[in-house]
Design a protein around this motif. Structure first.
Motif, PDB file in Angstrom:
ATOM      1  N   HIS A 185       0.827  -1.198   0.000  1.00 21.91           N
ATOM      2  CA  HIS A 185       0.000   0.000   0.000  1.00 21.91           C
ATOM      3  C   HIS A 185       0.867   1.256   0.000  1.00 21.91           C
ATOM      4  N   PRO A 186       0.430   2.298  -0.676  1.00 26.30           N
ATOM      5  CA  PRO A 186       1.124   3.586  -0.572  1.00 26.30           C
ATOM      6  C   PRO A 186       0.834   4.229   0.779  1.00 26.30           C
ATOM      7  N   LEU A 187       1.732   5.113   1.201  1.00 29.51           N
ATOM      8  CA  LEU A 187       1.551   5.785   2.478  1.00 29.51           C
ATOM      9  C   LEU A 187       0.618   6.976   2.339  1.00 29.51           C
ATOM     10  N   LYS A 188      -0.138   7.211   3.384  1.00 34.26           N
ATOM     11  CA  LYS A 188      -0.994   8.389   3.446  1.00 34.26           C
ATOM     12  C   LYS A 188      -0.146   9.590   3.837  1.00 34.26           C
ATOM     13  N   ALA A 189      -0.322  10.687   3.122  1.00 33.92           N
ATOM     14  CA  ALA A 189       0.452  11.894   3.397  1.00 33.92           C
ATOM     15  C   ALA A 189      -0.393  12.897   4.172  1.00 33.92           C
ATOM     16  N   PHE A 190       0.299  13.691   4.987  1.00 36.13           N
ATOM     17  CA  PHE A 190      -0.335  14.773   5.723  1.00 36.13           C
ATOM     18  C   PHE A 190       0.328  16.092   5.319  1.00 36.13           C
ATOM     19  N   GLU A 191      -0.300  17.184   5.636  1.00 31.72           N
ATOM     20  CA  GLU A 191       0.192  18.480   5.177  1.00 31.72           C
ATOM     21  C   GLU A 191       1.662  18.678   5.538  1.00 31.72           C
ATOM     22  N   GLY A 192       2.454  19.001   4.520  1.00 29.14           N
ATOM     23  CA  GLY A 192       3.867  19.302   4.741  1.00 29.14           C
ATOM     24  C   GLY A 192       4.794  18.108   4.713  1.00 29.14           C
ATOM     25  N   ASP A 193       4.255  16.897   4.577  1.00 31.95           N
ATOM     26  CA  ASP A 193       5.098  15.705   4.591  1.00 31.95           C
ATOM     27  C   ASP A 193       6.011  15.645   3.365  1.00 31.95           C
ATOM     28  N   VAL A 194       7.206  15.112   3.572  1.00 32.73           N
ATOM     29  CA  VAL A 194       8.090  14.702   2.489  1.00 32.73           C
ATOM     30  C   VAL A 194       8.306  13.208   2.665  1.00 32.73           C
ATOM     31  N   ILE A 195       7.888  12.419   1.676  1.00 27.92           N
ATOM     32  CA  ILE A 195       7.890  10.962   1.805  1.00 27.92           C
ATOM     33  C   ILE A 195       8.643  10.339   0.640  1.00 27.92           C
ATOM     34  N   TYR A 196       9.526   9.401   0.968  1.00 24.72           N
ATOM     35  CA  TYR A 196      10.206   8.589  -0.038  1.00 24.72           C
ATOM     36  C   TYR A 196       9.766   7.142   0.162  1.00 24.72           C
ATOM     37  N   GLU A 197       9.258   6.529  -0.903  1.00 26.36           N
ATOM     38  CA  GLU A 197       8.756   5.161  -0.802  1.00 26.36           C
ATOM     39  C   GLU A 197       9.449   4.253  -1.811  1.00 26.36           C
ATOM     40  N   GLY A 198       9.841   3.065  -1.349  1.00 23.16           N
ATOM     41  CA  GLY A 198      10.314   2.033  -2.249  1.00 23.16           C
ATOM     42  C   GLY A 198       9.141   1.221  -2.757  1.00 23.16           C
ATOM     43  N   ARG A 199       9.448   0.174  -3.481  1.00 24.80           N
ATOM     44  CA  ARG A 199       8.384  -0.651  -4.060  1.00 24.80           C
ATOM     45  C   ARG A 199       7.877  -1.738  -3.109  1.00 24.80           C
ATOM     46  N   PHE A 200       8.654  -2.089  -2.074  1.00 17.86           N
ATOM     47  CA  PHE A 200       8.354  -3.299  -1.307  1.00 17.86           C
ATOM     48  C   PHE A 200       8.002  -3.025   0.155  1.00 17.86           C
ATOM     49  N   GLY A 201       7.393  -1.888   0.423  1.00 20.36           N
ATOM     50  CA  GLY A 201       6.963  -1.610   1.793  1.00 20.36           C
ATOM     51  C   GLY A 201       8.027  -0.971   2.646  1.00 20.36           C
ATOM     52  N   HIS A 202       9.024  -0.329   2.024  1.00 22.40           N
ATOM     53  CA  HIS A 202       9.992   0.442   2.812  1.00 22.40           C
ATOM     54  C   HIS A 202       9.830   1.913   2.471  1.00 22.40           C
ATOM     55  N   SER A 203      10.105   2.766   3.458  1.00 23.13           N
ATOM     56  CA  SER A 203       9.820   4.180   3.269  1.00 23.13           C
ATOM     57  C   SER A 203      10.558   5.023   4.298  1.00 23.13           C
ATOM     58  N   THR A 204      10.661   6.305   3.981  1.00 22.88           N
ATOM     59  CA  THR A 204      11.146   7.315   4.915  1.00 22.88           C
ATOM     60  C   THR A 204      10.175   8.484   4.884  1.00 22.88           C
ATOM     61  N   ARG A 205       9.674   8.856   6.038  1.00 20.62           N
ATOM     62  CA  ARG A 205       8.735   9.973   6.140  1.00 20.62           C
ATOM     63  C   ARG A 205       9.363  11.091   6.972  1.00 20.62           C
ATOM     64  N   TYR A 206       9.406  12.290   6.402  1.00 20.22           N
ATOM     65  CA  TYR A 206       9.747  13.483   7.153  1.00 20.22           C
ATOM     66  C   TYR A 206       8.435  14.214   7.415  1.00 20.22           C
ATOM     67  N   GLY A 207       7.849  13.950   8.579  1.00 22.22           N
ATOM     68  CA  GLY A 207       6.518  14.439   8.865  1.00 22.22           C
ATOM     69  C   GLY A 207       6.469  15.307  10.112  1.00 22.22           C
ATOM     70  N   SER A 208       5.258  15.446  10.639  1.00 25.26           N
ATOM     71  CA  SER A 208       5.059  16.290  11.818  1.00 25.26           C
ATOM     72  C   SER A 208       3.776  15.873  12.516  1.00 25.26           C
ATOM     73  N   THR A 209       3.574  16.450  13.691  1.00 26.46           N
ATOM     74  CA  THR A 209       2.322  16.262  14.403  1.00 26.46           C
ATOM     75  C   THR A 209       1.202  16.964  13.640  1.00 26.46           C
TER      76      THR A 209
END
Length: 417
Positions: free
Chosen positions: A182-206
């Motif tokens: 599944h793709p990740l859900k984004a929230f306002e201001g997020d920067v998200i990097y996603e691979g193809r196999f369920g790995h990811s890095t999220r630069y998010g916030s509260t």
């Protein structure tokens, strides 16, 4: 009339959209950009064309042009190389890429020498796992209806359902069809990097009032970074449903928090019995603040040259479901107080060498006394036996000395129960 550059040229385009400048610029840009469907890619030395290109050919694709009307015969020998040198996002076979004609290594020797560089795959299905778009002239006849989407349906927002029956689409040699990524859900201001196999890095916030599991505390904009490897089980049948990370289900996670509370279920549920009342740590699923959480099936901390150092402003707690083992040629614990068995331990342990020395002294004195006794002979009734009197007095003195030293045998540092 010559071309206008800078702000004057920009104003001319805005105010006069039909100017020859814009027309020529558009034609120039269009001539540089090409769209193609990937039909082959070189990833390692096992590829048949590796001997031709060598290491410089890693990532090189062969493509088929995509025209307004798909053709059965395309230029299968045309090639393009990755545009970015530091970020590798290699496409799958049948994914679509934009390509742009730019200078090549030969440009300095041959004026106008260009080559095609390709961008990451086009997000045809808005899915981080797979965006393959096989030729419409060769439909996947074994796919379910939900997988047979037309260009028009995709453009209108129809979702592609990926299932394990999609095996007839050529994606490469080893790429598997996984129907629950599944793709990740984004929230306002997020920067998200996603691979193809369920790995990811999220630069998010509260994000107050959101559906994620890290925004129950703190204020909007408080930073959080989440690194995830391996998506956990998700309770939804649709692979286009967007999800958020779950520290208790994902295979491996690192959370960098600022004010957030992370609802982690730790393996060893413990009330921190070893701590005095009032000094127990806050349990992991209740703590909110700056912390780094590592969570996975197994953790290894290893050094290859120097020390492994653990430093804490308060305490270091080791908590395990089964055992805490220390295997080392030498183990040193330097502390003012060491409690064994209980935080309320009061019994001092004995000093080994000093205890043995004291016991040996007692045994030696008793042996001397017994030796004197064993050699005495009978005398007239009422007559003092001088040797026995002397030995008794000496033994009494030694026993009093030993008794006086008994307190010194107890450890001032280590207590036990």
């Amino acid at each position: 009339m010559g071309y206008k550059y800078g702000q004057e040229g920009s104003n001319d385009i805005v105010n006069n959209p039909n100017t020859s400048y814009q027309t020529n610029l558009g034609r120039r840009v269009k001539s540089l950009i090409t769209v193609g469907r990937v039909v082959d890619i070189i990833l390692d030395s096992s590829h048949e064309d590796y001997s031709t290109y060598g290491e410089a050919g890693i990532g090189l694709i062969k493509y088929q042009l995509i025209d307004a009307v798909p053709r059965k015969v395309g230029n299968l020998s045309a090639a393009a190389i990755p545009l970015f040198s530091n970020i590798k996002t290699y496409p799958l076979i049948n994914e679509v890429v934009y390509m742009i004609s730019l200078p090549t290594i030969l440009t300095q020797e041959q004026f106008g020498a260009n080559t095609l560089y390709y961008f990451p795959p086009i997000n045809v299905f808005n899915n981080n796992y797979l965006n393959a778009l096989p030729s419409a002239l060769n439909p996947n006849t074994t796919s379910s209806p939900s997988e047979q989407k037309t260009y028009q349906e995709v453009d209108l927002g129809s979702n592609l359902i990926i299932t394990n029956t999609t095996q007839s689409i050529n994606l490469g040699k080893t790429f598997p069809i996984i129907d629950n990524i599944h793709p990740l859900k984004a929230f306002e201001g997020d920067v998200i990097y996603e691979g193809r196999f369920g790995h990811s890095t999220r630069y998010g916030s509260t994000v107050s009032g959101s559906s994620n599991n890290w925004s129950s505390t703190g204020s909007n904009g408080d930073p959080i970074t989440i690194i995830r490897n391996g998506q956990g089980q998700v309770d939804t049948p649709f692979n286009w449903d967007r999800i958020t990370e779950d520290i208790n289900r994902d295979d491996a996670s690192i959370y960098f928090t600022s004010t957030q509370n992370i609802p982690i279920n730790v393996s060893s549920i413990n009330d921190y019995f070893s701590y005095p009342d009032g000094k127990k740590p806050i349990t992991p699923n209740q703590y909110a603040g700056k912390q780094i959480i590592l969570n996975s099936g197994r953790l290894i901390f290893n050094t290859t040259q120097d020390h492994l150092l653990l430093s804490s402003a308060k305490s270091i707690n080791l908590n395990a479901v089964e055992n805490v083992n220390i295997d080392s040629p030498n183990t040193t614990i330097q502390s003012k107080k060491v409690y064994l068995g209980s935080k309320n331990a009061t019994e001092p342990v004995l000093l080994g060498d000093s205890t043995i020395s004291t016991l040996n002294s007692l045994i030696d004195n008793l042996n001397e006394f017994l030796l004197v006794c064993s050699t005495l002979t009978s005398t007239a009734p009422g007559t003092l036996i001088a040797p026995l009197n002397l030995a008794s007095n000496q033994l009494s003195i030694q026993l009093k000395l030993i008794q006086g030293n008994l307190e010194k045998l107890k450890s001032d540092t280590v207590k036990t129960v």
